[in-house]
Scaffold this motif. Structure first.
Motif, PDB file in Angstrom:
ATOM      1  N   MET A   1       0.837  -1.193   0.000  1.00  0.00           N
ATOM      2  CA  MET A   1       0.000   0.000   0.000  1.00  0.00           C
ATOM      3  C   MET A   1       0.877   1.250   0.000  1.00  0.00           C
ATOM      4  N   GLU A   6      -3.451   4.256   1.694  1.00  0.00           N
ATOM      5  CA  GLU A   6      -3.741   4.121   3.127  1.00  0.00           C
ATOM      6  C   GLU A   6      -4.602   5.283   3.619  1.00  0.00           C
ATOM      7  N   GLU A  10      -8.487   5.359   5.066  1.00  0.00           N
ATOM      8  CA  GLU A  10      -8.719   5.958   6.379  1.00  0.00           C
ATOM      9  C   GLU A  10      -9.807   7.039   6.302  1.00  0.00           C
TER      10      GLU A  10
END
Length: 57
Positions: A1, A6, A10
């Protein structure tokens, strides 16, 4: 990733959205969106700007 993938995941989870909901918003398939979150692909610049606005970042 990647850091991008990421952070995207999130932010999506922070807004309680599914991959399908964001994919629908940006007119792509859920699989296409999942490529962004796995770091396989990245959106083009115009879509990236739209994502940033939509996710308030």
């Amino acid at each position: 990733m990647t850091k991008f993938s990421e952070r995207l995941k999130e932010l999506r989870k922070g807004k309680h959205l599914t991959q399908q909901e964001l994919a629908d918003k940006f007119g792509i398939s859920r699989v296409g969106y999942s490529y962004w979150e796995t770091g396989t692909r990245e959106p083009n610049f115009k879509t990236l700007v739209s994502l940033a606005k939509y996710l308030s970042v």
